[in-house]
Design an enzyme around this catalytic site. Structure first.
Site, short mmCIF file in Angstrom:
data_model
loop_
_atom_site.label_atom_id
_atom_site.label_comp_id
_atom_site.label_asym_id
_atom_site.label_seq_id
_atom_site.Cartn_x
_atom_site.Cartn_y
_atom_site.Cartn_z
N PRO A 176 0.78 -1.25 0.00
CA PRO A 176 0.00 0.00 0.00
C PRO A 176 0.81 1.29 0.00
CG PRO A 176 -0.50 -1.36 1.95
CD PRO A 176 0.62 -2.01 1.24
N GLU A 177 2.12 1.23 0.19
CA GLU A 177 2.91 2.46 0.26
C GLU A 177 2.93 3.19 -1.08
OE1 GLU A 177 3.66 3.64 2.97
OE2 GLU A 177 3.90 1.96 4.36
N HIS A 184 0.66 22.35 -2.93
CA HIS A 184 0.28 20.95 -3.06
C HIS A 184 -0.86 20.66 -2.10
CE1 HIS A 184 0.78 16.54 -1.93
NE2 HIS A 184 0.14 16.58 -3.07
N LEU A 185 -1.98 20.28 -2.69
CA LEU A 185 -3.17 19.96 -1.89
C LEU A 185 -3.42 18.47 -1.94
CD1 LEU A 185 -5.57 22.79 -3.13
CD2 LEU A 185 -4.16 22.77 -1.07
N THR A 204 4.35 12.89 2.06
CA THR A 204 5.69 12.67 1.52
C THR A 204 5.80 13.27 0.11
OG1 THR A 204 5.05 10.47 0.72
CG2 THR A 204 6.14 10.57 2.85
N PHE A 205 4.66 13.43 -0.57
CA PHE A 205 4.64 14.10 -1.88
C PHE A 205 5.15 15.53 -1.70
CE2 PHE A 205 2.54 14.13 -6.16
CZ PHE A 205 2.59 15.50 -6.42
N1 LIG Z 1 -0.94 14.11 -10.03
C1 LIG Z 1 -0.93 14.24 -8.70
N2 LIG Z 1 -0.97 13.11 -7.95
C2 LIG Z 1 -0.95 13.25 -6.61
C3 LIG Z 1 -0.88 14.51 -5.99
N3 LIG Z 1 -0.87 14.30 -4.65
C4 LIG Z 1 -0.91 12.97 -4.46
N4 LIG Z 1 -0.96 12.32 -5.64
C5 LIG Z 1 -1.01 10.86 -5.87
O1 LIG Z 1 -1.20 10.21 -4.64
C6 LIG Z 1 -0.01 9.53 -4.23
C7 LIG Z 1 0.25 9.85 -2.78
O2 LIG Z 1 1.05 8.90 -2.20
P1 LIG Z 1 2.53 9.21 -1.68
O3 LIG Z 1 3.38 9.39 -2.86
O4 LIG Z 1 2.84 8.12 -0.75
O5 LIG Z 1 2.45 10.58 -0.88
P2 LIG Z 1 1.66 10.86 0.49
O6 LIG Z 1 0.65 9.78 0.67
O7 LIG Z 1 1.06 12.21 0.28
O8 LIG Z 1 2.67 10.85 1.60
C8 LIG Z 1 1.11 10.07 -5.12
O9 LIG Z 1 2.15 9.17 -5.30
C9 LIG Z 1 0.33 10.38 -6.40
O10 LIG Z 1 0.13 9.22 -7.14
C10 LIG Z 1 -0.84 15.67 -6.81
O11 LIG Z 1 -0.75 16.80 -6.36
N5 LIG Z 1 -0.86 15.47 -8.15
MG LIG Z 2 1.58 7.63 1.23
#
Ligand SMILES: Nc1nc2c(ncn2[C@@H]2O[C@H](COP(=O)(O)OP(=O)(O)O)[C@@H](O)[C@H]2O)c(=O)[nH]1
Ligand SMILES: [Mg+2]
Ligand SMILES: *[C@@H]1O[C@H](CO)[C@@H](O)[C@H](O)[C@H]1NC(C)=O
Ligand SMILES: *[C@@H]1O[C@H](CO)[C@@H](O)[C@H](O)[C@H]1NC(C)=O
Length: 429
Positions: free
Chosen positions: A56-57, A290-291, A389-390
């Site tokens: 799930p990560e 970033h939302l 983390t994004f």
């Molecule tokens: N295109 C886009 N995808 C996003 C955005 N924010 C989150 N995502 C998607 O959601 C996932 C979030 O998981 P992760 O990378 O683990 O970041 P976290 O969950 O925010 O810590 C990202 O990898 C993207 O696939 C965004 O601003 N734009």
């Molecule tokens: Mg995550």
């Protein structure tokens, strides 16, 4: 036929035998052809370390796990120990990420699609899965010699024992091993390894083991060697995005945001090794935000403010910085994004990246997210989402570009819950 020709042929083959002998003895990887490289890799002392992460990560936590293992691989390569210095770290292809649009077939996307592989390789001895397949000497299937499923020590919190340690123990969770969705990868030797410590400590395991091919599952259990030190930033700097993704983001910035590296002060040298820390980056004339919504809306309701609140914070910041444009990176639904646009005061312009069909097909959700991250990392000022983390990866990228601290380490405040700001992980060395 003249004997001279025979002599000539004879001496050629003697040279050939000598050459092969010498190249074997020296353990040099001189490859004259692809098949020979594969042969060489399999017959020499090379060993292969594969790793995988809790399914799930998301993408951006996986990037952090990569760094822990790239730093291990970097150290192994420098080791004087013959058993350790020939390790290659095999990069796990990207498939079925939880946040990505579901695809019935595993995508198995190579790292080179998202990252600059040459740059990664200049820091650590990493190879793609297909390079691994070519390198090993098996025709139809791969049998992994040893699989270790990492798990936390059960009693760590009860006993308060946080010492670095590892021990083969009974498996606590049922793990269904999927071997990167390849049905030609198997193993008969699977153990659970209770583990507490940095990924670099795994060199002890690798040293004791006679195995040539080792897979570590749940690699995220192993921690960073040192968070934020020189090696950390060297590794982070080597994680450059793939050139085409950078160029798509650059075109978008140019066309819609009047932003370019020479105007913004964000030109980096070609080699990450030549980067000199400075704080002169200015960024394009826009606010980047970033939302993070989707699963954060339910899972971390405390971290995410309402649309009204967000719009208010964006408007205030734009006014304060005398900017008129906000670039929004978000996983929000079109409906929610539409709501944001409607509520932003009309004097401000709200921009979102919309990929072409070509970009969508080639790079999918993973590449689109990276393009949005690149655009945010070039903004004059950035505001992210708490604990995403994004957002963290964008902040690191801005740190590499040399932005002032104040323009980078910001998060949206949230109603009734104060305004906790992210830790400032500066480049210091
Ligand atoms: N295109 C886009 N995808 C996003 C955005 N924010 C989150 N995502 C998607 O959601 C996932 C979030 O998981 P992760 O990378 O683990 O970041 P976290 O969950 O925010 O810590 C990202 O990898 C993207 O696939 C965004 O601003 N734009
Ligand atoms: Mg995550
Ligand atoms: C395993 O299968 C994949 C395709 O699913 C293929 O690309 C790869 O070469 C195969 N590996 C070996 C060692 O046969
Ligand atoms: C773009 O930026 C430059 C330099 O900051 C400025 O001179 C120019 O007027 C801007 N163009 C537009 C269309 O905003």
């Amino acid at each position: 036929m003249s004997t001279d020709v025979y002599k000539h042929k004879y001496s050629i083959s003697i040279y050939l035998v000598l050459f092969l002998l010498i190249s074997c003895l020296c353990d040099e990887e001189v490859c004259l052809s692809d098949s020979q490289c594969a042969q060489d890799l399999s017959t020499t002392k090379n060993r292969f370390l594969l790793y995988d992460v809790n399914p799930p990560e998301g993408f951006n936590l996986r990037r952090d796990v990569y760094m822990r293992f790239a730093i291990l691989a970097h150290k192994l390569k420098l080791s004087k120990n013959e058993k350790l210095k020939h390790f290659r770290l095999v990069l796990p292809p990207w498939s079925h990420l939880y946040h990505w649009t579901y695809n019935p077939n595993p995508e198995q996307m190579p790292w080179g699609l998202f990252f600059d592989l040459e740059s990664l390789k200049s820091f650590a001895p990493v190879i793609e899965m297909h390079e691994f397949f070519n390198a090993i000497d098996r025709k139809y299937s791969v049998v992994i010699d040893e699989v270790y499923i990492l798990q936390h020590f059960k009693d760590m919190f009860e006993t308060g024992n946080f010492e670095d340690r590892m021990k083969i123990e009974e498996c606590r969770a049922k793990s269904h091993l999927i071997y990167f969705f390849y049905n030609n990868i198997t193993s008969k030797n699977v153990k659970c390894l209770s583990y507490h410590g940095p990924a670099t400590k795994l060199s002890e395991l690798l040293d004791k083991s006679p195995a040539k091919i080792i897979l570590l599952h749940h690699a995220e259990v192993a921690l960073h060697h040192m968070f934020g030190d020189k090696l950390y930033w060297q590794c982070r700097r080597s994680m450059r995005f793939n050139k085409e993704l950078r160029s798509i983001a650059a075109d978008f910035r140019q066309q819609f945001l009047n932003s370019s590296d020479d105007l913004d002060g964000t030109i980096l040298p070609n080699r990450w090794q030549d980067e000199k820390p400075h704080r002169n980056a200015v960024g394009g004339p826009y606010l980047g935000v970033h939302l993070r919504r989707k699963d954060f809306l339910t899972g971390r309701a405390n971290q995410v403010p309402s649309v009204e609140n967000i719009v208010q914070q964006i408007s205030e910041k734009l006014k304060k910085l005398s900017l008129s444009t906000v670039f929004v990176a978000t996983d929000a639904s079109d409906e929610e994004y539409g709501d944001i646009i409607r509520k932003i005061p009309p004097e401000y312009k709200t921009i979102r990246y919309t990929p072409s069909e070509k970009v969508k097909t080639k790079y999918k959700d993973g590449g689109i997210a990276i393009i949005e991250q690149i655009i945010c990392s070039h903004a004059r000022h950035f505001i992210g989402t708490q604990e995403s983390t994004f957002s963290f990866r964008i902040q690191e990228e801005r740190e590499i570009f040399g932005f002032p601290i104040k323009s980078t380490f910001n998060s949206f405040c949230r109603e009734h819950n104060g305004c906790p700001q992210p830790s400032v992980w500066k480049i210091v060395y």
